[in-house]
Write a protein that holds these residues in place. Structure first.
Motif, mmCIF file in Angstrom:
data_model
loop_
_atom_site.group_PDB
_atom_site.id
_atom_site.type_symbol
_atom_site.label_atom_id
_atom_site.label_comp_id
_atom_site.label_asym_id
_atom_site.label_seq_id
_atom_site.Cartn_x
_atom_site.Cartn_y
_atom_site.Cartn_z
ATOM 1 N N LYS A 54 -1.014 -6.401 0.907
ATOM 2 C CA LYS A 54 -0.864 -7.036 -0.174
ATOM 3 C C LYS A 54 0.592 -7.836 0.056
ATOM 4 N N LEU A 55 1.633 -7.098 0.419
ATOM 5 C CA LEU A 55 2.948 -7.685 0.869
ATOM 6 C C LEU A 55 2.721 -9.009 1.543
ATOM 7 N N GLY A 56 2.113 -8.585 2.920
ATOM 8 C CA GLY A 56 1.949 -9.542 3.881
ATOM 9 C C GLY A 56 1.213 -10.744 3.104
ATOM 10 N N ARG A 57 0.343 -10.661 2.490
ATOM 11 C CA ARG A 57 -0.573 -11.721 1.628
ATOM 12 C C ARG A 57 0.232 -12.435 1.038
ATOM 13 N N GLU A 58 1.443 -11.812 0.018
ATOM 14 C CA GLU A 58 2.264 -12.493 -0.542
ATOM 15 C C GLU A 58 3.283 -13.272 0.212
ATOM 16 N N LEU A 59 3.392 -12.992 1.387
ATOM 17 C CA LEU A 59 4.424 -13.484 2.256
ATOM 18 C C LEU A 59 3.960 -14.598 3.080
ATOM 19 N N GLY A 60 2.480 -14.810 2.956
ATOM 20 C CA GLY A 60 1.730 -15.823 3.507
ATOM 21 C C GLY A 60 1.034 -15.570 4.530
ATOM 22 N N ALA A 61 0.970 -14.249 5.120
ATOM 23 C CA ALA A 61 0.051 -14.046 6.424
ATOM 24 C C ALA A 61 -1.229 -14.368 6.294
ATOM 25 N N ASP A 62 -2.047 -14.860 7.332
ATOM 26 C CA ASP A 62 -3.415 -15.115 6.954
ATOM 27 C C ASP A 62 -4.086 -13.755 7.343
ATOM 28 N N GLU A 63 -5.597 -13.694 7.142
ATOM 29 C CA GLU A 63 -6.265 -12.455 6.729
ATOM 30 C C GLU A 63 -6.456 -11.771 8.035
ATOM 31 N N SER A 64 -6.682 -12.331 9.198
ATOM 32 C CA SER A 64 -7.078 -11.624 10.416
ATOM 33 C C SER A 64 -5.481 -10.922 10.903
ATOM 34 N N TYR A 65 -4.294 -11.729 10.376
ATOM 35 C CA TYR A 65 -3.247 -11.028 10.838
ATOM 36 C C TYR A 65 -3.077 -9.840 10.048
ATOM 37 N N LEU A 66 -3.348 -9.868 8.551
ATOM 38 C CA LEU A 66 -3.356 -8.759 7.673
ATOM 39 C C LEU A 66 -4.324 -7.658 8.082
ATOM 40 N N ASP A 67 -5.632 -8.033 8.874
ATOM 41 C CA ASP A 67 -6.395 -6.925 9.174
ATOM 42 C C ASP A 67 -5.631 -6.125 10.429
ATOM 43 N N ASP A 68 -4.906 -6.995 11.303
ATOM 44 C CA ASP A 68 -4.131 -6.392 12.351
ATOM 45 C C ASP A 68 -3.073 -5.333 11.693
ATOM 46 N N VAL A 69 -2.557 -5.763 10.633
ATOM 47 C CA VAL A 69 -1.402 -4.719 9.958
ATOM 48 C C VAL A 69 -2.324 -3.491 9.601
ATOM 49 N N GLY A 70 -3.523 -3.562 8.996
ATOM 50 C CA GLY A 70 -4.332 -2.612 8.218
ATOM 51 C C GLY A 70 -4.662 -1.721 9.618
ATOM 52 N N ILE A 71 -4.794 -2.487 10.815
ATOM 53 C CA ILE A 71 -5.133 -1.516 11.896
ATOM 54 C C ILE A 71 -3.964 -0.623 12.529
ATOM 55 N N GLU A 72 -3.092 -1.256 12.304
ATOM 56 C CA GLU A 72 -1.678 -0.512 12.812
ATOM 57 C C GLU A 72 -1.585 0.675 11.942
ATOM 58 N N VAL A 73 -1.684 0.473 10.436
ATOM 59 C CA VAL A 73 -1.581 1.569 9.647
ATOM 60 C C VAL A 73 -2.590 2.802 9.775
ATOM 61 N N THR A 74 -3.894 2.442 10.523
ATOM 62 C CA THR A 74 -4.812 3.162 10.503
ATOM 63 C C THR A 74 -4.354 4.266 11.449
ATOM 64 N N ARG A 75 -3.938 3.515 12.745
ATOM 65 C CA ARG A 75 -3.249 4.443 13.847
ATOM 66 C C ARG A 75 -2.218 5.328 13.539
ATOM 67 N N LEU A 76 -1.235 4.774 12.518
ATOM 68 C CA LEU A 76 -0.209 5.760 11.979
ATOM 69 C C LEU A 76 -0.793 6.786 11.274
ATOM 70 N N ASN A 77 -1.918 6.814 10.513
ATOM 71 C CA ASN A 77 -2.532 7.898 9.810
ATOM 72 C C ASN A 77 -3.199 8.570 10.809
ATOM 73 N N ALA A 78 -3.681 8.046 11.938
ATOM 74 C CA ALA A 78 -4.280 9.050 12.970
ATOM 75 C C ALA A 78 -3.259 9.928 13.694
ATOM 76 N N ARG A 79 -2.253 9.164 13.929
ATOM 77 C CA ARG A 79 -1.116 9.933 14.507
ATOM 78 C C ARG A 79 -0.736 11.343 13.600
ATOM 79 N N MET A 80 -0.928 11.235 12.308
ATOM 80 C CA MET A 80 -0.436 12.446 11.537
ATOM 81 C C MET A 80 -1.566 13.391 11.857
ATOM 82 N N MET A 81 -2.871 13.071 11.893
ATOM 83 C CA MET A 81 -4.078 13.808 12.186
ATOM 84 C C MET A 81 -3.952 14.763 13.667
ATOM 85 N N ILE A 82 -3.514 13.747 14.596
ATOM 86 C CA ILE A 82 -3.464 14.291 15.981
ATOM 87 C C ILE A 82 -2.010 15.448 15.833
#
Ligand code: UTP
Length: 235
Positions: A54-82
């Motif tokens: 949401k923040l990135g979209r408001e700042l003007g990022a395109d959707e596939s860039y935002l998908d990459d942002v989402g992917i980075e967060v999934t990997r952060l969450n994966a690190r907590m599981m690990i």
């Protein structure tokens, strides 16, 4: 040994509601059963990815860039599981399916997040399931199964104990437009489990008793998606 891929939504793992105790208990359960099943865990982004997207979209990022942002967060969450799984898990989120397969040769549990822009971690778990020849796929989510309608909107909606692959695809496509996290499974993921014929179990991820049963292939409270579907329901 059965091979099981578990898709854990970020809305289950890190909703900011007793996250430490939940992740600790989940890791304990997975450690216990990892002696009986080969486990792959795919972790979603949840509220934290939604915040950044949401923040990135408001700042003007395109959707596939935002998908990459989402992917980075999934990997952060994966690190907590690990972190919670400790030595049983491959030490870092696998970046792709080849790495996940290689890591699984000498680790009991492999954890990963997203892979490429354009889909969600449900689709990742389906693709991983297809690649590793999974016995079953578990979608640990924020509802206790597939309903005739959105149960959060219609209290009269009924839970379906069994649905076919085609029924799941239809249900996921029907609610796709703007439904966001309420979609019970990503439509692309539904198509992949259908073509690969992977039995998929939808279960409430915070109910660890039912989640364990679902992973082990036992009777559980939720929905089974399989080739039989409606035919099985009608007996
Ligand atoms: P999620 O898989 O968590 O999406 O990925 P979701 O289903 O909307 O959220 P929850 O966790 O079930 O509540 C978060 C976001 O990361 C990007 C997408 O933008 C997705 O919405 N993503 C994730 C990708 O683009 N590719 C991936 O492989 C995974």
């Amino acid at each position: 040994m059965d091979i099981v891929v578990i898709s854990i939504g970020g809305s289950i793992l890190v909703p900011d509601d007793h996250d430490t105790s939940y992740i600790t208990e989940l890791a304990g359960m997975l450690a216990k059963i990892s002696k009986h099943v080969k486990l792959f865990v795919v972790v979603g982004g949840g509220r934290i990815s939604r915040y950044y997207i949401k923040l990135g979209r408001e700042l003007g990022a395109d959707e596939s860039y935002l998908d990459d942002v989402g992917i980075e967060v999934t990997r952060l969450n994966a690190r907590m599981m690990i972190t919670a799984l400790g030595k049983l898990a491959y030490h870092t989120p696998a970046m792709n399916f080849d790495e996940a397969i290689t890591a699984s040769r000498n680790h009991d549990i492999v954890v990963m997040g997203g892979t490429h822009p354009g889909h969600t971690t449900d689709a990742v778990s389906a693709m991983l399931g297809e690649r590793v020849g999974a016995t079953r796929l578990i979608n640990a989510t924020s509802v206790d199964g597939v309903y005739t309608e959105d149960p959060k909107k219609n209290p009269d909606a009924e839970r379906l104990p069994v649905v076919s692959f085609d029924e799941l695809i239809r249900i996921c496509l029907k609610v796709e437009g703007g439904a966001g996290p309420n979609v019970v499974f990503d439509p692309l993921g539904a198509k992949i489990i259908s073509r690969a014929g992977i039995e998929t179990r939808i279960v409430h991820g915070r109910d660890l008793v039912q989640l364990e049963k679902a992973i082990l292939g036992q009777d559980f409270h939720g929905t089974i998606v399989s080739a039989a579907g409606a035919a099985e329901r009608e007996g």
